[in-house]
Each structure stands twice: as C-alpha cells, then as structure tokens.
Design a protein around this motif. Structure first.
Motif, PDB file in Angstrom:
ATOM      1  N   PRO A  17      33.176  49.632  42.369  1.00  0.00           N
ATOM      2  CA  PRO A  17      34.299  48.915  41.509  1.00  0.00           C
ATOM      3  C   PRO A  17      35.177  48.048  42.501  1.00  0.00           C
ATOM      4  CG  PRO A  17      34.063  51.457  41.213  1.00  0.00           C
ATOM      5  CD  PRO A  17      32.888  51.146  42.080  1.00  0.00           C
ATOM      6  N   SER A  18      35.021  48.127  43.762  1.00  0.00           N
ATOM      7  CA  SER A  18      35.911  47.288  44.509  1.00  0.00           C
ATOM      8  C   SER A  18      35.333  46.005  44.553  1.00  0.00           C
ATOM      9  CB  SER A  18      36.026  47.776  45.970  1.00  0.00           C
ATOM     10  OG  SER A  18      34.682  48.138  46.464  1.00  0.00           O
ATOM     11  N   ASP A  19      34.044  46.052  44.469  1.00  0.00           N
ATOM     12  CA  ASP A  19      33.076  44.740  44.316  1.00  0.00           C
ATOM     13  C   ASP A  19      33.535  43.765  43.262  1.00  0.00           C
ATOM     14  OD1 ASP A  19      31.701  45.162  46.888  1.00  0.00           O
ATOM     15  OD2 ASP A  19      30.222  46.302  45.579  1.00  0.00           O
ATOM     16  N   PHE A  20      33.480  44.413  42.013  1.00  0.00           N
ATOM     17  CA  PHE A  20      34.104  44.069  40.765  1.00  0.00           C
ATOM     18  C   PHE A  20      35.404  43.456  40.938  1.00  0.00           C
ATOM     19  CE2 PHE A  20      30.398  45.720  39.076  1.00  0.00           C
ATOM     20  CZ  PHE A  20      29.857  44.580  37.707  1.00  0.00           C
ATOM     21  N   GLY A  21      36.255  44.336  41.627  1.00  0.00           N
ATOM     22  CA  GLY A  21      37.767  43.767  41.894  1.00  0.00           C
ATOM     23  C   GLY A  21      37.873  42.601  42.578  1.00  0.00           C
ATOM     24  N   VAL A  22      37.091  42.208  43.643  1.00  0.00           N
ATOM     25  CA  VAL A  22      37.137  41.025  44.542  1.00  0.00           C
ATOM     26  C   VAL A  22      37.022  39.872  43.482  1.00  0.00           C
ATOM     27  CG1 VAL A  22      36.440  39.801  46.413  1.00  0.00           C
ATOM     28  CG2 VAL A  22      36.703  42.146  46.667  1.00  0.00           C
ATOM     29  N   VAL A  23      35.798  40.082  42.915  1.00  0.00           N
ATOM     30  CA  VAL A  23      35.372  38.831  42.016  1.00  0.00           C
ATOM     31  C   VAL A  23      36.359  38.568  41.019  1.00  0.00           C
ATOM     32  CG1 VAL A  23      33.285  37.862  40.675  1.00  0.00           C
ATOM     33  CG2 VAL A  23      33.029  39.032  42.845  1.00  0.00           C
ATOM     34  N   ALA A  24      36.932  39.648  40.156  1.00  0.00           N
ATOM     35  CA  ALA A  24      37.835  39.705  39.226  1.00  0.00           C
ATOM     36  C   ALA A  24      39.015  38.920  39.574  1.00  0.00           C
ATOM     37  CB  ALA A  24      38.199  40.687  38.599  1.00  0.00           C
ATOM     38  N   LEU A  25      39.478  39.171  40.874  1.00  0.00           N
ATOM     39  CA  LEU A  25      40.724  38.566  41.350  1.00  0.00           C
ATOM     40  C   LEU A  25      40.669  36.967  41.381  1.00  0.00           C
ATOM     41  CD1 LEU A  25      43.661  38.857  42.465  1.00  0.00           C
ATOM     42  CD2 LEU A  25      42.891  39.610  44.647  1.00  0.00           C
TER      43      LEU A  25
ATOM     44  N   ARG B  29      46.631  36.969  32.248  1.00  0.00           N
ATOM     45  CA  ARG B  29      45.937  37.030  33.610  1.00  0.00           C
ATOM     46  C   ARG B  29      47.110  37.308  34.461  1.00  0.00           C
ATOM     47  NH1 ARG B  29      40.323  36.838  34.341  1.00  0.00           N
ATOM     48  NH2 ARG B  29      39.279  35.399  32.840  1.00  0.00           N
ATOM     49  N   PHE B  30      48.229  37.439  34.245  1.00  0.00           N
ATOM     50  CA  PHE B  30      49.161  37.613  35.522  1.00  0.00           C
ATOM     51  C   PHE B  30      49.008  39.212  35.898  1.00  0.00           C
ATOM     52  CE2 PHE B  30      51.878  39.410  32.108  1.00  0.00           C
ATOM     53  CZ  PHE B  30      52.556  40.232  32.589  1.00  0.00           C
ATOM     54  N   ASP B  31      48.508  39.928  34.770  1.00  0.00           N
ATOM     55  CA  ASP B  31      48.547  41.451  35.150  1.00  0.00           C
ATOM     56  C   ASP B  31      47.291  41.538  36.434  1.00  0.00           C
ATOM     57  OD1 ASP B  31      46.770  40.444  33.668  1.00  0.00           O
ATOM     58  OD2 ASP B  31      46.621  42.304  32.098  1.00  0.00           O
ATOM     59  N   TYR B  32      46.405  40.874  36.277  1.00  0.00           N
ATOM     60  CA  TYR B  32      45.243  40.939  37.479  1.00  0.00           C
ATOM     61  C   TYR B  32      45.873  40.630  38.604  1.00  0.00           C
ATOM     62  CZ  TYR B  32      41.633  41.438  33.929  1.00  0.00           C
ATOM     63  OH  TYR B  32      40.562  41.753  33.019  1.00  0.00           O
TER      64      TYR B  32
ATOM     65  N   ILE C  56      41.447  47.496  40.394  1.00  0.00           N
ATOM     66  CA  ILE C  56      41.364  46.104  39.602  1.00  0.00           C
ATOM     67  C   ILE C  56      39.780  46.099  39.050  1.00  0.00           C
ATOM     68  CG2 ILE C  56      40.592  44.561  41.450  1.00  0.00           C
ATOM     69  CD1 ILE C  56      42.087  42.385  40.199  1.00  0.00           C
ATOM     70  N   GLY C  57      39.019  46.722  39.699  1.00  0.00           N
ATOM     71  CA  GLY C  57      37.314  46.677  39.394  1.00  0.00           C
ATOM     72  C   GLY C  57      37.436  47.474  38.074  1.00  0.00           C
ATOM     73  N   TYR C  58      38.019  48.871  37.901  1.00  0.00           N
ATOM     74  CA  TYR C  58      37.892  49.703  36.749  1.00  0.00           C
ATOM     75  C   TYR C  58      38.472  48.576  35.421  1.00  0.00           C
ATOM     76  CZ  TYR C  58      36.920  53.686  39.665  1.00  0.00           C
ATOM     77  OH  TYR C  58      36.381  54.518  40.505  1.00  0.00           O
TER      78      TYR C  58
END
Length: 493
Positions: free
Chosen positions: A38-46, A224-227, A239-241
C-alpha cells in the motif's frame, strides 16, 4: 446518420473500448496490488496528485475550444499544437525543478525520482495531435477506439513486465510514461497532421477557455487536495488504501457511464441552438446514464468485502470501507452530472466556474475537519456528505441552464433510484446469511451469487415499475430500441 444514431454508434464503440481498456486496467491493478505494498501505491498517488494539480492550473482547454468552434481550419490546429507543445515543455522543466523540494516537504525521498520521471509525461502530453478532435466533432469513435486500446495495452505490458521482474513501484511510473508515449504516436497514425509553429488565434482560444481553465483549477483542488493533506498528516499506507480504494470505488460508475459521457459533449454542442431539443436530449441521456450508474455503483459497494478479499488479498482489507462509502456516493453523484458538458456546449463556462468555487469553499473546511479530527474514517464520512451536497448543486445548475426543475430530474430517475434501493437491500441481506468465505473458490461463488442476485433484483424491479407506471419513455425505452436495432441487423446479416 442523425445525431441520435451517431451518438448510439459512438457509444457502442466507446463501450467496446472501455471493456477492453478497463479489463486490462482491472487485471493490471490486481497484479500490481499483489506484488506491491500500500505504501508503494501511496508514493505514486501523491506524485500523480501533484502532477494533476500542475496540469489543471495551466490547462488551456484547447480540445473543447476546437470542438465548439464553428469552422476550425488548419491554422487553428497548428496554433493549438504550438500552444500545447510550449506549455508541455515549460511544465516539464518546472515539475523537474520542483521534484526535490517536494520530496523534502513530504519527507519522502522516493518522491524525487518519481516526480522527475513523471515530468517527461508533461512534455509528451503537449505533442499529441490536436486534429484527432475532428473525430469527436463528427461523433466518429472508431479511431478513438484504436487510440485508447493501443495506449492501454502498451502501458499494461510495460507495467506488468516491470513489476514481475523488479517488484518495484516504478512499474506504476513506467506504465504511465509508456501510455503517454503511445498516445502521442497513435494520434498521428489515426489522423495524419504536419503541424507548424504559429501563435495565431490565441485570442479565440483564451476567450473560450478562460473560465473553463479557472474551473478546472478549482475542480482539481476540489478532488485532489485531500491527497495532499493525507500525504502530510497520515502515513504512505493510508494514502495507498485511499488511492486504490477510491479508484475501485469510481471504476464501476465510471465504466457504466463512459460510453455516454465520452460522446455527449459534441452531441450537446451540435444542438445547442435548439433549446427544446437540447433539454429533451439532456433528460433522455441523464436518465439512461443514471439507470446504468446507480446499480453499478451501489452494486460495487455491497460486494466490496468479498471482492477485495478475492482479488487484492488480506493486506488490502482496510480499503473495503473506503470502497463501500465512495462507490455509493459516486453513483448518486451521477444525478445532474451532465451539467458540465451541458454548460460547456451552451458557453456557460462562468456558471460552471462559480459552481466549482462554491463546492471548493464547502469541501475544504468539511474534509479538513474530518481528516484532522478523525483521521481516514473522518475523511471518508466528509467525502460522503460533500458528495451528496454536490449532487444537489449539480441538479440546481441544470435547472438554471435548461429550465428542467430538480423535482423533474428526480422523477425522471425515480425507477433507477427505487430499483437500486431494492438491489442494495436484497444483496446486503443475502450476504448477511452467507457464511464468511476464506477460500478462493468460496469467494468466487459468493461473488457470483451476489452479482446475479443484484442484477436480477434491479432489472426485475425496474421492469415492474415501468409496467405499473404505464410504460413511459425512459431508459427502458432506449434499451428496447437498441435491442430491436441489434436484432434487425443480426437478422439481415
């Protein structure tokens, strides 16, 4: 062909492309979620959030301006290409320079390399062939099918290859870059064009796009500001979840409505001078859109638990609540959701900007309070509240644009709303009496039973209400027409 016939034909092409594109997208998401954390998805999502904000702030809405233009010439397309390429190059340099400061702000070293790589996508986006917009103007979507499928296949192969070999979050980045590069190349293959550098027609473009661009800036901040807040206040897993859960929650509604929403703006633009015809087209299309979106979104919400356990695995269980809440509100937000293409077709871009600004002023304090006080659950609850409020606002905007009252809009969608409530109640009750499944086979059977039950309840109750109400014009009528046309073509083949 009439506008309606071309719209139906275009919708069928878009439907086919969406089936292929999002089948690959879903398969890719499942494979990536199995290999990555999930943390991997979080970095790219940010990183992609920062990319979206920068992109929207500088977007010139050139495609929309060309679609609405009465008679675009080659000089218009060259001017659009010049503006797009210049913007892409400037943004690429800026985003690359911003990469290191952003990694310090979010205390995330991995963000530096990801942002540097994604800056290339900004440069490539400016090189896309603007002449392909002719296909949308004429409601021709066969070539759009080629474009969308080609870039998704290329991105899928690249991402899966990288994640299998390296098991790294770079698979998400490489997939994005390959998709963008494929989009550029194929855009010139389906619609040949040799651009020349010119800055003519700038006043025409800016006079149309000024309010749209302002609205897109506000709208992007809206969604997007919530991210950005999560990136500062919560860990990367959260952020990944939130990112993956939000994608899956939106997928059902988006894919159910994409065939219509992708074709509706040029269709509205073609009849914008006939108020009565435009209002009728809007009402018919919105009812059909809602009839497809509500069961898809509500259905996704009620099967979220076994779906996540089956396709993503135990490490993604915190995403279940996110999918359940957001899928439901995304479905309800389709009420009045066509106000955006409607307002653009009518040239009422200032009205859309005012709407987006009002929503931003509501969403920022509500979502910020929810996140700061109650963390991720508070953020989700705030999203539900603001999403329902947004649906009401959108219907009010529609009333102002074409004089169709909010009450009339709700009544036009009554059967879809009632049938979706029956679907939710029936599937939830059935799921309650099915014991929790832990094996892959058991989860597959559970999902199959719930999906079949939900589809039967929705279609059956919709048909029952339609007959009881005297078979009025509505989505059922449109489905019958499509079925008869398809049968007649098969019989003559």
């Amino acid at each position: 062909m009439s506008i309606a016939d071309r719209l139906v034909a275009g919708s069928l092409w878009v439907t086919l492309s969406r089936i292929i594109v999002n089948g690959l997208s879903m398969l890719g998401t499942i494979v990536l979620a199995r290999y990555l954390l999930p943390s991997d998805f979080g970095v790219v999502a940010l990183a992609t959030t920062l990319l979206a904000v920068v992109t929207s702030i500088t977007d010139l809405s050139l495609s929309e301006a060309l679609i609405r233009h009465e008679d675009p010439r080659e000089s218009h397309f060259s001017a659009a290409w010049t503006l797009g390429a210049t913007r892409g190059l400037i943004l690429c340099i800026f985003f690359a320079a911003f990469a290191y400061p952003a990694s310090l702000i979010y205390n995330e070293p991995r963000l530096f390399g990801v942002l540097l790589a994604l800056s290339l996508s900004l440069a490539m986006s400016g090189l896309v062939n603007p002449r392909k917009i002719i296909l949308q103007r004429e409601l021709i979507f066969r070539q759009e099918f080629v474009l969308s499928v080609a870039q998704r296949v290329a991105g899928f192969v690249a991402a899966i290859g990288v994640v299998i070999i390296y098991q790294s979050y770079w698979a998400l980045v490489v997939g994005t870059l390959v998709m963008q590069a494929t989009n550029v190349v194929t855009s010139y293959l389906v619609m040949p064009f040799r651009p020349r550098v010119t800055f003519s027609h700038m006043r025409e473009f800016f006079s149309f796009s000024a309010w749209i661009t302002a609205g897109q800036i506000v709208n992007t901040l809206n969604w997007r500001f919530d991210y950005l807040l999560i990136g500062k206040l919560l860990d990367r897993s959260a952020i990944g979840y939130y990112s993956l859960g939000g994608q899956l929650a939106m997928m059902a509604t988006r894919e159910a409505t994409a065939p219509l929403t992708a074709t509706i703006y040029p269709a509205f633009a073609n009849v914008r001078h006939d108020a009565q015809r435009l209002a009728a087209a809007y009402s018919r299309t919105q009812a059909l859109l809602t009839a497809a979106a509500l069961p898809a979104g509500i259905g996704m919400a009620v099967i979220a638990d076994p779906l996540v356990r089956l396709v993503l695995g135990e490490k993604w269980l915190p995403a279940i609540f996110i999918i359940q809440a957001l899928a439901s509100v995304y479905a309800l937000q389709t009420l009045g959701s066509l106000n955006q293409p409607l307002g653009m077709a009518l040239g009422q871009t200032r009205t859309l900007f005012v709407r987006d600004t009002q929503m931003l002023l509501v969403r920022i304090p509500v979502i910020s309070i929810g996140l700061v006080c109650w963390g991720l659950p508070g953020l989700i609850f705030s999203r539900v509240l603001t999403g329902l409020f947004s649906a009401v606002v959108n219907m009010v905007v529609v009333e102002r644009l074409i004089n169709v009252s909010v009450r009339a809009q709700l009544l036009a969608n009554f059967r879809a709303l009632a049938s979706s409530a029956v679907l939710a109640a029936g599937v939830t009750l059935a799921d309650h009496y099915i014991s929790v499944q832990t094996t892959q086979t058991g989860l597959v059977l559970q999902l199959a039973v719930l999906i079949c039950l939900g589809g039967t309840l929705y279609c059956g109750f919709s048909l029952f209400l339609w007959i009881v109400m005297g078979r009025p014009d509505g989505p059922e009528t449109e489905v019958r027409k499509l079925a008869f046309k398809a049968l007649s073509k098969v019989s003559h083949a």
